[in-house]
Design an enzyme around this catalytic site. Structure first.
Site, PDB file in Angstrom:
ATOM      1  N   ASP A 109       0.831  -1.205   0.000  1.00 19.07           N
ATOM      2  CA  ASP A 109       0.000   0.000   0.000  1.00 19.07           C
ATOM      3  C   ASP A 109       0.865   1.254   0.000  1.00 19.07           C
ATOM      4  O   ASP A 109       2.092   1.197   0.154  1.00 19.07           O
ATOM      5  CB  ASP A 109      -0.982  -0.018   1.176  1.00 19.07           C
ATOM      6  CG  ASP A 109      -0.273  -0.161   2.509  1.00 19.07           C
ATOM      7  OD1 ASP A 109       0.666   0.608   2.762  1.00 19.07           O
ATOM      8  OD2 ASP A 109      -0.631  -1.067   3.286  1.00 19.07           O
ATOM      9  N   VAL A 110       0.223   2.369  -0.162  1.00 16.76           N
ATOM     10  CA  VAL A 110       0.948   3.636  -0.335  1.00 16.76           C
ATOM     11  C   VAL A 110       1.844   3.940   0.854  1.00 16.76           C
ATOM     12  O   VAL A 110       2.979   4.425   0.700  1.00 16.76           O
ATOM     13  CB  VAL A 110      -0.064   4.788  -0.568  1.00 16.76           C
ATOM     14  CG1 VAL A 110       0.662   6.124  -0.722  1.00 16.76           C
ATOM     15  CG2 VAL A 110      -0.916   4.516  -1.793  1.00 16.76           C
TER      16      VAL A 110
END
Length: 408
Positions: free
Chosen positions: A267-268
């Site tokens: 994820d980011v």
């Protein structure tokens, strides 16, 4: 008188004999003796009644053994250790061995010969079963031209490997009729093609005959980058390879640049190890749940970590209807300049936000999360954020891949 005395003496002698002797005499009829003179003495001699004649036995009865003499011993003449002959109550070991072989009916050499014949027969049967039937030259030519698989790859896979688009987007182009193979529109993504032999056009542009070789990279993903090249609202990790792709034409003239994509996702907000490649088969093998590759994360959390927190994480949590349990959970020692606790968490399911959900279910909050290992490959400690290295065959073997980097 004299004859009477003689007869009496014979009578006494007959009755004093043993039964064994009496049984040998023939049975005589009853008779009475008396003298011719008018003597007052009379003798009445009686014999045992006649017995029926015994019937002869069909088989002679064995004579009883004489136990008084002990068991019958057969002496054996054997050669002793000193080389001299001597008597022995037991047969020599060599004789017992020969008797055992004669009882089974086979010798060691016969067994070896039988085993060799059996193996040879099995080998010939196997070769006969594997051997293909013989056909005429014309039949083989007809089969090779019309039915034999040419060894090519699926059209959608070839287009994606050439950098046209993702495999799903290439399938959409094929369904829309924008791809031609050897002058004919092809609407089947599973069509086997060989770029070096077949003429392929996409939207009117000729697909190069030569395909880029397989490349494999280990990237230290920084925070704020996404693992998809299709979204434009945020930065993609593929943009970190712009310098590599821009210099591709200088090193590989006439070969299209590879279309890179990530193996799995982070994820980011998560940093750390990320594999980037253009080999779809390798990516599928590495990311598929059946591979059972473990992934190690270092989670920095806010607040104090107690034993109950570790037990809660180790018990697992439910994510998307599936109960996920980590392989191991460990509280790392405090670093000199770090004020927050660090946890080492190893998982293998690979569910979305699995580590974050495990920590959240224990009542803790993650400050930062970093992946440091996939399978047997660990992120190099000297690899900076946003940097990457090309993997060598040893690294690929640690990841479970058996591939040739230079396959075109």
């Amino acid at each position: 008188m004299g004859s009477a005395a003689t007869m009496a003496a014979m009578t006494v002698l007959c009755f004093t004999k043993s039964n064994k002797l009496t049984s040998t005499f023939r049975t005589l009829p009853r008779l009475t003796c008396s003298s011719l003179s008018n003597s007052p003495f009379k003798f009445n001699i009686s014999f045992s009644p006649s017995n029926p004649k015994p019937k002869p036995d069909p088989k002679p009865k064995p004579e009883p053994e004489n136990d008084d003499d002990g068991p019958l011993m057969i002496p054996w003449i054997v050669r002793g250790e000193d080389g001299n002959f001597k008597l022995s109550s037991e047969p020599p070991p060599s004789f017992l061995k020969d008797m055992a072989i004669a009882k089974t009916g086979t010798k060691k050499s016969d067994k070896i010969q039988t085993t060799k014949i059996k193996k040879k027969t099995e080998k010939e049967t196997k070769v006969r079963a594997v051997a293909q039937p013989q056909y005429s030259k014309a039949a083989r030519r007809f089969y090779n031209e019309n039915f034999k698989d040419s060894g090519g790859e699926r059209l959608s896979k070839v287009l994606a490997a050439s950098g046209v688009a993702s495999r799903r987007s290439c399938e959409e182009l094929i369904f829309e009729g924008k791809v031609t193979v050897n002058g004919s529109v092809c609407n089947t993504p599973q069509t086997k093609v060989d770029p070096s032999k077949d003429i392929i056009y996409v939207n009117g542009s000729r697909l190069p005959k030569r395909q880029p070789h397989k490349v494999y990279f280990a990237l230290n993903k920084p925070k704020g980058y996404i693992c998809s090249s299709g979204e434009k609202e945020s930065k993609s990790v593929i943009s970190l390879f712009d310098d590599y792709l821009s210099s591709w034409d200088k090193k590989h003239a006439g070969v299209p640049p590879p279309r890179l994509f990530t193996v799995g996702r982070l994820d980011v907000a998560t940093t750390g190890l990320l594999i980037v490649t253009n080999d779809g088969d390798f990516a599928q093998k590495l990311s598929h749940p059946s591979s059972n590759f473990s992934k190690e994360y270092i989670a920095t959390v806010d607040g104090l970590v107690h034993k109950r927190h570790l037990m809660a994480i180790s018990e697992g949590t439910t994510i998307e209807g599936v109960h996920c349990v980590p392989d191991s959970v460990e509280l790392l020692p405090n670093m000199p300049n770090a004020q927050r606790a660090r946890l080492r968490i190893v998982v293998h399911d690979g569910r979305k936000h699995e580590v974050r959900e495990l920590v959240k279910s224990a009542g803790l909050e993650i400050y930062s999360l970093k992946r440091v290992r996939i399978g047997g490959f660990r992120l190099p400690p000297d690899l900076g954020l946003g940097k990457y290295i090309e993997l060598n065959p040893t690294n690929l073997k640690a990841l479970g891949g058996k591939v040739n980097k230079f396959d075109s």
